[in-house]
Design a protein around this motif. Structure first.
Motif, short mmCIF file in Angstrom:
data_model
loop_
_atom_site.label_atom_id
_atom_site.label_comp_id
_atom_site.label_asym_id
_atom_site.label_seq_id
_atom_site.Cartn_x
_atom_site.Cartn_y
_atom_site.Cartn_z
N VAL A 120 -31.66 -21.00 -21.78
CA VAL A 120 -32.03 -20.69 -20.72
C VAL A 120 -33.27 -21.39 -19.76
CG1 VAL A 120 -32.27 -18.60 -19.50
CG2 VAL A 120 -30.84 -18.66 -20.61
N TRP A 121 -34.23 -21.49 -20.89
CA TRP A 121 -34.75 -22.82 -20.05
C TRP A 121 -34.31 -23.87 -20.17
CZ3 TRP A 121 -38.31 -19.53 -24.80
CH2 TRP A 121 -39.36 -18.43 -24.03
N SER A 122 -34.04 -24.46 -21.41
CA SER A 122 -33.72 -25.52 -20.71
C SER A 122 -33.17 -25.73 -19.45
CB SER A 122 -32.53 -25.95 -21.52
OG SER A 122 -32.58 -26.37 -23.04
N GLY A 123 -32.59 -24.73 -19.00
CA GLY A 123 -32.11 -25.20 -17.52
C GLY A 123 -32.98 -25.28 -16.37
N ASN A 124 -34.36 -24.79 -16.88
CA ASN A 124 -35.31 -25.87 -15.80
C ASN A 124 -35.40 -26.83 -15.43
OD1 ASN A 124 -35.57 -22.53 -15.76
ND2 ASN A 124 -38.22 -23.29 -16.82
N PHE A 125 -34.72 -27.54 -16.38
CA PHE A 125 -34.99 -29.02 -16.48
C PHE A 125 -33.98 -29.79 -14.99
CE2 PHE A 125 -37.15 -27.89 -20.03
CZ PHE A 125 -38.77 -28.79 -20.02
N VAL A 126 -32.84 -29.21 -16.03
CA VAL A 126 -32.02 -29.29 -14.05
C VAL A 126 -32.11 -29.06 -13.17
CG1 VAL A 126 -29.07 -29.39 -13.75
CG2 VAL A 126 -30.40 -29.71 -16.69
N ILE A 127 -32.75 -27.48 -13.38
CA ILE A 127 -32.91 -26.79 -11.62
C ILE A 127 -34.35 -27.53 -10.64
CG2 ILE A 127 -33.79 -25.32 -10.92
CD1 ILE A 127 -31.60 -24.45 -11.31
N ALA A 128 -35.26 -28.36 -11.50
CA ALA A 128 -35.85 -29.36 -11.13
C ALA A 128 -35.70 -30.30 -11.07
CB ALA A 128 -37.02 -29.45 -12.13
N ARG A 129 -34.56 -30.89 -11.28
CA ARG A 129 -34.46 -32.24 -10.92
C ARG A 129 -33.08 -32.48 -9.57
NH1 ARG A 129 -31.97 -34.95 -16.53
NH2 ARG A 129 -33.69 -34.65 -17.74
N ALA A 130 -32.61 -31.23 -9.73
CA ALA A 130 -32.00 -30.15 -7.87
C ALA A 130 -32.99 -30.41 -7.09
CB ALA A 130 -30.84 -29.31 -8.19
#
Length: 214
Positions: free
Chosen positions: A31-41
């Motif tokens: 779930v925390w790893s999704g932060n990096f993808v969200i940050a790029r988006a």
């Protein structure tokens, strides 16, 4: 309540509890790893400081219904230890002051995080302006505020209670693997031989490290 929580934390860990703890630690890491993808988006639509600020505000609101009654009951103890949640979270979680429950500790961590970001948030608003509240901005912010902050931290806390901070911390090293996989699936980023070799090395290292910490 705090005494009971500490007693559970120091109870003998059965194999099933250890397995559940590792699964919970992995869940929080994904779930925390999704932060990096969200940050790029969100990079082109929401300034990073504003993303971080709203993450803590949303997380604060998400845990408030459960946390506020506990915070009110335990406020005299919390007031004496306001600086405590700012330090290393996982390492200090099992050593939080007597009389502060887990939900109250989490709530104060979010509150202090938002308070410390408030000056930078004001500067960002003045220099960069705000952002348009659309589905493309609000949806990702809700993810990082509710899922990646409130839900993931609850999951992580439970994992630490079951397997300890050391073993849970080893599982966290899978985050680069999770980020690479999510980036490939969501953003279409390429995965080459180098990434595959690195992924294999990380997975083997984490498996050995998590299995050896008893």
């Amino acid at each position: 309540m705090a005494v009971l929580e500490r007693a559970r934390a120091h109870a003998p860990r059965t194999p099933s509890a250890q397995g559940a703890g590792l699964v919970l630690a992995l869940t929080a890491t994904v779930v925390w790893s999704g932060n990096f993808v969200i940050a790029r988006a969100l990079h082109d639509t929401v300034p990073p400081v504003q993303t971080a600020f709203w993450r803590w505000i949303i997380a604060l609101l998400a845990v408030a219904p459960l946390a506020l009654p506990q915070v009110r009951r335990q406020w005299p103890v919390i007031r004496r230890h306001l600086g405590f949640p700012v330090a290393g979270y996982s390492a200090l979680l099992r050593h939080r002051p007597e009389g502060i429950g887990g939900v109250a500790f989490l709530f104060m961590t979010f509150a202090l995080g938002a308070a410390m970001l408030l000056p930078a948030y004001g500067v960002s608003l003045a220099a960069e302006g705000g952002f348009a509240p659309t589905a493309g901005t609000v949806g990702p912010l809700l993810y990082i505020g509710i899922c990646s902050s409130a839900v993931a931290y609850f999951t992580w806390n439970k994992a630490i209670a079951l397997v300890g901070a050391a073993r849970a911390g080893v599982v966290y090293y899978l985050q680069p693997v999770c980020v690479a996989l999510l980036s490939h699936m969501v953003l279409g980023e390429a995965v080459g031989p180098v990434q595959l070799v690195c992924t294999a090395l990380i997975v083997v290292g984490v498996a050995l490290g998590a299995g050896s910490r008893r």
